[in-house]
Design a protein around this motif. Structure first.
Motif, PDB file in Angstrom:
ATOM      1  N   THR A 122     -28.689 -19.634   9.246  1.00  0.00           N
ATOM      2  CA  THR A 122     -27.567 -18.798   9.082  1.00  0.00           C
ATOM      3  C   THR A 122     -27.127 -18.564  10.598  1.00  0.00           C
ATOM      4  O   THR A 122     -25.629 -18.664  10.817  1.00  0.00           O
ATOM      5  CB  THR A 122     -27.893 -17.305   8.897  1.00  0.00           C
ATOM      6  OG1 THR A 122     -28.517 -17.429   7.568  1.00  0.00           O
ATOM      7  CG2 THR A 122     -26.826 -16.430   8.830  1.00  0.00           C
ATOM      8  N   ILE A 126     -23.177 -19.890  12.000  1.00  0.00           N
ATOM      9  CA  ILE A 126     -22.088 -18.979  12.744  1.00  0.00           C
ATOM     10  C   ILE A 126     -21.916 -19.579  13.925  1.00  0.00           C
ATOM     11  O   ILE A 126     -20.694 -19.556  14.441  1.00  0.00           O
ATOM     12  CB  ILE A 126     -22.679 -17.509  12.715  1.00  0.00           C
ATOM     13  CG1 ILE A 126     -22.753 -17.110  11.490  1.00  0.00           C
ATOM     14  CG2 ILE A 126     -21.842 -16.839  13.724  1.00  0.00           C
ATOM     15  CD1 ILE A 126     -23.630 -15.638  11.483  1.00  0.00           C
ATOM     16  N   ASN A 129     -19.168 -22.119  14.135  1.00  0.00           N
ATOM     17  CA  ASN A 129     -17.988 -21.454  13.416  1.00  0.00           C
ATOM     18  C   ASN A 129     -17.835 -21.664  11.894  1.00  0.00           C
ATOM     19  O   ASN A 129     -16.670 -22.067  11.310  1.00  0.00           O
ATOM     20  CB  ASN A 129     -16.818 -22.075  14.212  1.00  0.00           C
ATOM     21  CG  ASN A 129     -16.804 -21.769  15.722  1.00  0.00           C
ATOM     22  OD1 ASN A 129     -16.982 -20.742  16.093  1.00  0.00           O
ATOM     23  ND2 ASN A 129     -16.614 -22.665  16.567  1.00  0.00           N
ATOM     24  N   GLU A 131     -18.464 -19.527   9.601  1.00  0.00           N
ATOM     25  CA  GLU A 131     -18.424 -18.342   8.858  1.00  0.00           C
ATOM     26  C   GLU A 131     -18.114 -18.403   7.370  1.00  0.00           C
ATOM     27  O   GLU A 131     -18.500 -17.614   6.425  1.00  0.00           O
ATOM     28  CB  GLU A 131     -17.862 -17.229   9.625  1.00  0.00           C
ATOM     29  CG  GLU A 131     -18.429 -17.067  10.875  1.00  0.00           C
ATOM     30  CD  GLU A 131     -17.849 -17.788  12.002  1.00  0.00           C
ATOM     31  OE1 GLU A 131     -17.145 -18.900  11.904  1.00  0.00           O
ATOM     32  OE2 GLU A 131     -17.988 -17.391  13.198  1.00  0.00           O
ATOM     33  N   TYR A 134     -20.461 -20.236   5.145  1.00  0.00           N
ATOM     34  CA  TYR A 134     -21.650 -19.126   4.985  1.00  0.00           C
ATOM     35  C   TYR A 134     -21.206 -18.112   4.006  1.00  0.00           C
ATOM     36  O   TYR A 134     -22.074 -17.925   3.120  1.00  0.00           O
ATOM     37  CB  TYR A 134     -22.187 -18.709   6.326  1.00  0.00           C
ATOM     38  CG  TYR A 134     -23.016 -17.636   6.053  1.00  0.00           C
ATOM     39  CD1 TYR A 134     -24.541 -17.867   5.658  1.00  0.00           C
ATOM     40  CD2 TYR A 134     -22.857 -16.143   6.128  1.00  0.00           C
ATOM     41  CE1 TYR A 134     -25.446 -17.019   5.440  1.00  0.00           C
ATOM     42  CE2 TYR A 134     -24.152 -15.264   5.989  1.00  0.00           C
ATOM     43  CZ  TYR A 134     -25.332 -15.728   5.497  1.00  0.00           C
ATOM     44  OH  TYR A 134     -26.333 -14.837   5.073  1.00  0.00           O
TER      45      TYR A 134
END
Length: 198
Positions: A122, A126, A129, A131, A134
């Motif tokens: 995770t 992040i 980049n 996000e 995810y």
């Protein structure tokens, strides 16, 4: 993430699981949450290390592999300890009246094999980049969790919810690992990141 971490408790209650069984499940899950809380500072350090190398693919991959190896080993050790000492931990934390929680804790312990590596993946997503990707993966995990809980809780009650927790974390691991391999492969091949192209 909140949905697939909390849906089990809501569904157990909504599907008429006895309060005592919900209490045993909650007690066993509290111990898992305590270990996650202890691991949080380490995951933040992983984020910083990976973020510093996010544009250097080889160094990032090396740091990621080391962090994943440590997370897998730590998860395996923690899971083994919980399975071996489940009754003692429950007695110390909640008292002998919650002894039934030990059986659920032994199942939930398997989730640590995935929870700790997932924390690393995770933070890597992040740091790269990713996000939005995810968020999509977490949404897929939430849908998977609710659907599987809705099927297993009526049949196996809290024990079913425990196995769903393990399955959900394994599913998240599979999604994140696939995404990480894909993202690193794209960078190796020099595929431009469309999010930053003009």
């Amino acid at each position: 993430t909140v949905v697939y971490f909390r849906a089990d408790m809501l569904l157990l209650d909504a599907m008429g699981t006895p309060d005592t069984e919900i209490g045993h499940y909650a007690a066993s899950y509290r111990i898992i949450e305590a270990l996650i809380l202890l691991a949080t500072p380490a995951s933040l350090l992983v984020f910083r290390a990976l973020r510093l190398e996010w544009q250097a693919t080889l160094r990032l991959r090396a740091r990621l592999v080391w962090a994943l190896a440590i997370a897998v080993i730590a998860g395996a050790l923690a899971a083994g300890a919980l399975m071996a000492l489940s009754e003692e931990l429950i007695d110390v934390a909640f008292g002998s009246s919650y002894r039934e929680s030990a059986r659920l804790l032994e199942v939930l312990a398997w989730a640590l094999l995935f929870i700790l590596p997932n924390a690393v993946l995770t933070q890597a997503a992040i740091a790269l980049n990713r996000e939005r990707a995810y968020a999509v993966m977490a949404t897929a995990a939430a849908i998977f969790n609710v659907a599987l809980n809705s099927w297993l809780i009526p049949r196996y009650s809290a024990l079913g919810a425990s196995w769903v927790t393990v399955a959900t974390e394994a599913w998240v691991f599979a999604l994140l690992a696939f995404g990480m391999v894909r993202w690193c492969t794209e960078r190796d091949k020099g595929v431009p990141d469309k999010r930053f192209s003009t």
